[in-house]
Design a protein around this motif. Structure first.
Motif, PDB file in Angstrom:
ATOM      1  N   GLU A  61      -5.615   3.110  -9.100  1.00 37.38           N
ATOM      2  CA  GLU A  61      -4.087   3.476  -8.975  1.00 37.38           C
ATOM      3  C   GLU A  61      -3.164   1.661  -9.552  1.00 37.38           C
ATOM      4  O   GLU A  61      -2.926   1.675 -10.445  1.00 37.38           O
ATOM      5  CB  GLU A  61      -3.293   3.211  -8.013  1.00 37.38           C
ATOM      6  N   PHE A  62      -4.196   0.795  -8.987  1.00 29.69           N
ATOM      7  CA  PHE A  62      -4.533  -0.687  -9.469  1.00 29.69           C
ATOM      8  C   PHE A  62      -4.385  -0.771 -11.037  1.00 29.69           C
ATOM      9  O   PHE A  62      -3.546  -1.701 -11.677  1.00 29.69           O
ATOM     10  CB  PHE A  62      -4.042  -1.727  -8.254  1.00 29.69           C
ATOM     11  N   ASP A  63      -5.449  -0.664 -10.884  1.00 34.59           N
ATOM     12  CA  ASP A  63      -6.242  -0.849 -12.420  1.00 34.59           C
ATOM     13  C   ASP A  63      -5.705  -0.182 -13.398  1.00 34.59           C
ATOM     14  O   ASP A  63      -5.109  -0.767 -14.620  1.00 34.59           O
ATOM     15  CB  ASP A  63      -7.566  -0.109 -12.205  1.00 34.59           C
ATOM     16  N   GLN A  64      -4.955   1.345 -13.301  1.00 34.70           N
ATOM     17  CA  GLN A  64      -4.171   1.606 -13.724  1.00 34.70           C
ATOM     18  C   GLN A  64      -2.983   1.621 -14.091  1.00 34.70           C
ATOM     19  O   GLN A  64      -2.410   1.217 -15.281  1.00 34.70           O
ATOM     20  CB  GLN A  64      -3.375   3.609 -13.150  1.00 34.70           C
TER      21      GLN A  64
ATOM     22  N   SER B  61       0.861  -1.504   0.060  1.00 34.50           N
ATOM     23  CA  SER B  61       0.094   0.337  -0.146  1.00 34.50           C
ATOM     24  C   SER B  61       0.732   1.360   0.145  1.00 34.50           C
ATOM     25  O   SER B  61       0.046   2.493  -0.136  1.00 34.50           O
ATOM     26  CB  SER B  61      -1.127   0.174   1.145  1.00 34.50           C
ATOM     27  N   THR B  62       1.773   1.200   0.528  1.00 34.89           N
ATOM     28  CA  THR B  62       2.521   2.186  -0.041  1.00 34.89           C
ATOM     29  C   THR B  62       3.240   2.528  -1.312  1.00 34.89           C
ATOM     30  O   THR B  62       3.193   4.024  -1.835  1.00 34.89           O
ATOM     31  CB  THR B  62       4.608   2.138   0.959  1.00 34.89           C
ATOM     32  N   VAL B  63       3.362   1.287  -1.945  1.00 38.25           N
ATOM     33  CA  VAL B  63       2.779   1.770  -4.034  1.00 38.25           C
ATOM     34  C   VAL B  63       1.867   2.232  -4.995  1.00 38.25           C
ATOM     35  O   VAL B  63       1.484   3.079  -5.278  1.00 38.25           O
ATOM     36  CB  VAL B  63       4.206   0.882  -4.431  1.00 38.25           C
ATOM     37  N   ILE B  64       1.004   1.627  -4.107  1.00 37.20           N
ATOM     38  CA  ILE B  64      -0.652   1.237  -4.755  1.00 37.20           C
ATOM     39  C   ILE B  64      -1.471   1.959  -3.252  1.00 37.20           C
ATOM     40  O   ILE B  64      -1.287   0.829  -2.676  1.00 37.20           O
ATOM     41  CB  ILE B  64      -0.459  -0.249  -5.218  1.00 37.20           C
ATOM     42  N   LYS B  65      -1.826   2.779  -3.944  1.00 36.65           N
ATOM     43  CA  LYS B  65      -2.407   3.577  -3.192  1.00 36.65           C
ATOM     44  C   LYS B  65      -4.168   3.562  -2.648  1.00 36.65           C
ATOM     45  O   LYS B  65      -4.904   3.345  -1.731  1.00 36.65           O
ATOM     46  CB  LYS B  65      -2.024   5.166  -2.025  1.00 36.65           C
ATOM     47  N   SER B  66      -4.602   3.090  -4.162  1.00 39.44           N
ATOM     48  CA  SER B  66      -5.510   2.810  -4.312  1.00 39.44           C
ATOM     49  C   SER B  66      -6.436   1.867  -5.470  1.00 39.44           C
ATOM     50  O   SER B  66      -5.121   1.598  -6.721  1.00 39.44           O
ATOM     51  CB  SER B  66      -6.037   3.829  -4.910  1.00 39.44           C
ATOM     52  N   ALA B  67      -7.223   1.689  -5.940  1.00 41.30           N
ATOM     53  CA  ALA B  67      -7.927   0.402  -6.404  1.00 41.30           C
ATOM     54  C   ALA B  67      -7.760   0.901  -8.163  1.00 41.30           C
ATOM     55  O   ALA B  67      -7.183  -0.194  -8.898  1.00 41.30           O
ATOM     56  CB  ALA B  67      -9.398   0.307  -6.115  1.00 41.30           C
TER      57      ALA B  67
ATOM     58  N   ARG C 240      -5.355  -7.594  -4.350  1.00 44.73           N
ATOM     59  CA  ARG C 240      -6.396  -7.310  -5.843  1.00 44.73           C
ATOM     60  C   ARG C 240      -5.776  -7.698  -6.846  1.00 44.73           C
ATOM     61  O   ARG C 240      -5.320  -8.631  -7.172  1.00 44.73           O
ATOM     62  CB  ARG C 240      -5.971  -5.954  -6.246  1.00 44.73           C
ATOM     63  N   ILE C 241      -7.226  -7.152  -7.940  1.00 39.16           N
ATOM     64  CA  ILE C 241      -6.370  -9.284  -8.523  1.00 39.16           C
ATOM     65  C   ILE C 241      -7.879  -7.981 -10.377  1.00 39.16           C
ATOM     66  O   ILE C 241      -8.031  -6.949  -9.615  1.00 39.16           O
ATOM     67  CB  ILE C 241      -7.772  -9.797  -8.721  1.00 39.16           C
ATOM     68  N   ARG C 242      -7.109  -7.753 -11.358  1.00 40.43           N
ATOM     69  CA  ARG C 242      -7.660  -7.237 -12.864  1.00 40.43           C
ATOM     70  C   ARG C 242      -7.043  -8.093 -13.949  1.00 40.43           C
ATOM     71  O   ARG C 242      -6.427  -8.950 -13.795  1.00 40.43           O
ATOM     72  CB  ARG C 242      -7.227  -6.679 -12.761  1.00 40.43           C
ATOM     73  N   ILE C 243      -8.388  -8.374 -14.716  1.00 44.28           N
ATOM     74  CA  ILE C 243      -9.030  -8.603 -16.083  1.00 44.28           C
ATOM     75  C   ILE C 243      -8.575  -7.491 -16.839  1.00 44.28           C
ATOM     76  O   ILE C 243      -9.475  -7.211 -16.895  1.00 44.28           O
ATOM     77  CB  ILE C 243      -9.497  -9.681 -16.183  1.00 44.28           C
ATOM     78  N   GLU C 244      -7.387  -7.340 -17.664  1.00 41.85           N
ATOM     79  CA  GLU C 244      -7.870  -6.127 -18.504  1.00 41.85           C
ATOM     80  C   GLU C 244      -8.130  -6.850 -20.528  1.00 41.85           C
ATOM     81  O   GLU C 244      -6.633  -8.282 -20.679  1.00 41.85           O
ATOM     82  CB  GLU C 244      -5.911  -5.959 -18.369  1.00 41.85           C
TER      83      GLU C 244
END
Length: 182
Positions: free
Chosen positions: A98-101, A90-96, A131-135
């Motif tokens: 940001e993770f999506d981007q 969470s110090t690198v990616i602070k929000s959903a 967190r998980i994302r399918i692009e």
């Protein structure tokens, strides 16, 4: 004489429009470069293979199995699937958002899928962030919609992840995605 003034005015307007468009395009390029630069430390320049396990959660035989599933699908369809695990906190990616981007940037930077077909799918996740994302590449969005991707995550992958079985979650996820995009 009026014609000359009108022509000069139109040329001046066209020149100003061109300057504005060029300036806006340059600002967008600079923002994109900043975004890529800020995420450069988060993921490597290139994938390791179809499965890029930067969290080291899979064994070598599991990576080999996942790669073989994806290679077989690519051989049959030319569609490419990539699995990426990222060691983030969470110090690198602070929000959903940001993770999506980050996921979108990664898939685009790595060039998953064939460039002219835009037929790549990225499954990106971080166990630390949960967190998980399918692009989905634009060439496959008619076959794998955002709704389909969310359903695969929620009903197929996440239940296995909650049991700590990331490998089974990925196998089932890859198979479900493969079935949708054939």
């Amino acid at each position: 004489n009026n014609f000359c003034h009108m022509t000069r005015g139109l040329l001046y307007f066209a020149f100003l429009s061109l300057l504005t468009i060029t300036s806006c395009a340059q600002k967008n390029k600079n923002k994109e470069k900043q975004s890529l630069t800020s995420t450069k430390q988060v993921f490597p320049e290139k994938p390791i293979g179809y499965t890029s396990d930067f969290e080291n959660i899979f064994s070598l035989s599991q990576v080999s199995y996942l790669d073989s599933l994806i290679a077989q699908h690519k051989k049959e369809t030319s569609n490419e699937i990539a699995i990426v695990t990222l060691s983030l906190d969470s110090t690198v990616i602070k929000s959903a958002a940001e993770f999506d981007q980050l996921c979108l940037t990664l898939v685009n930077k790595w060039g998953i899928g064939e460039k002219d077909k835009h037929n790549g799918i990225g499954i990106i996740f971080s166990t630390n962030l949960k967190r998980i994302r399918i692009e989905t590449g634009i060439g496959l969005v008619s076959k794998l919609t955002d709704r389909d991707a969310k359903r695969i995550i929620d009903t197929i992958i996440t239940p296995e992840f909650k049991n700590g079985d990331y490998f089974t979650g990925m196998v089932k996820g890859v198979m479900a995605i493969s079935d949708k995009i054939k």
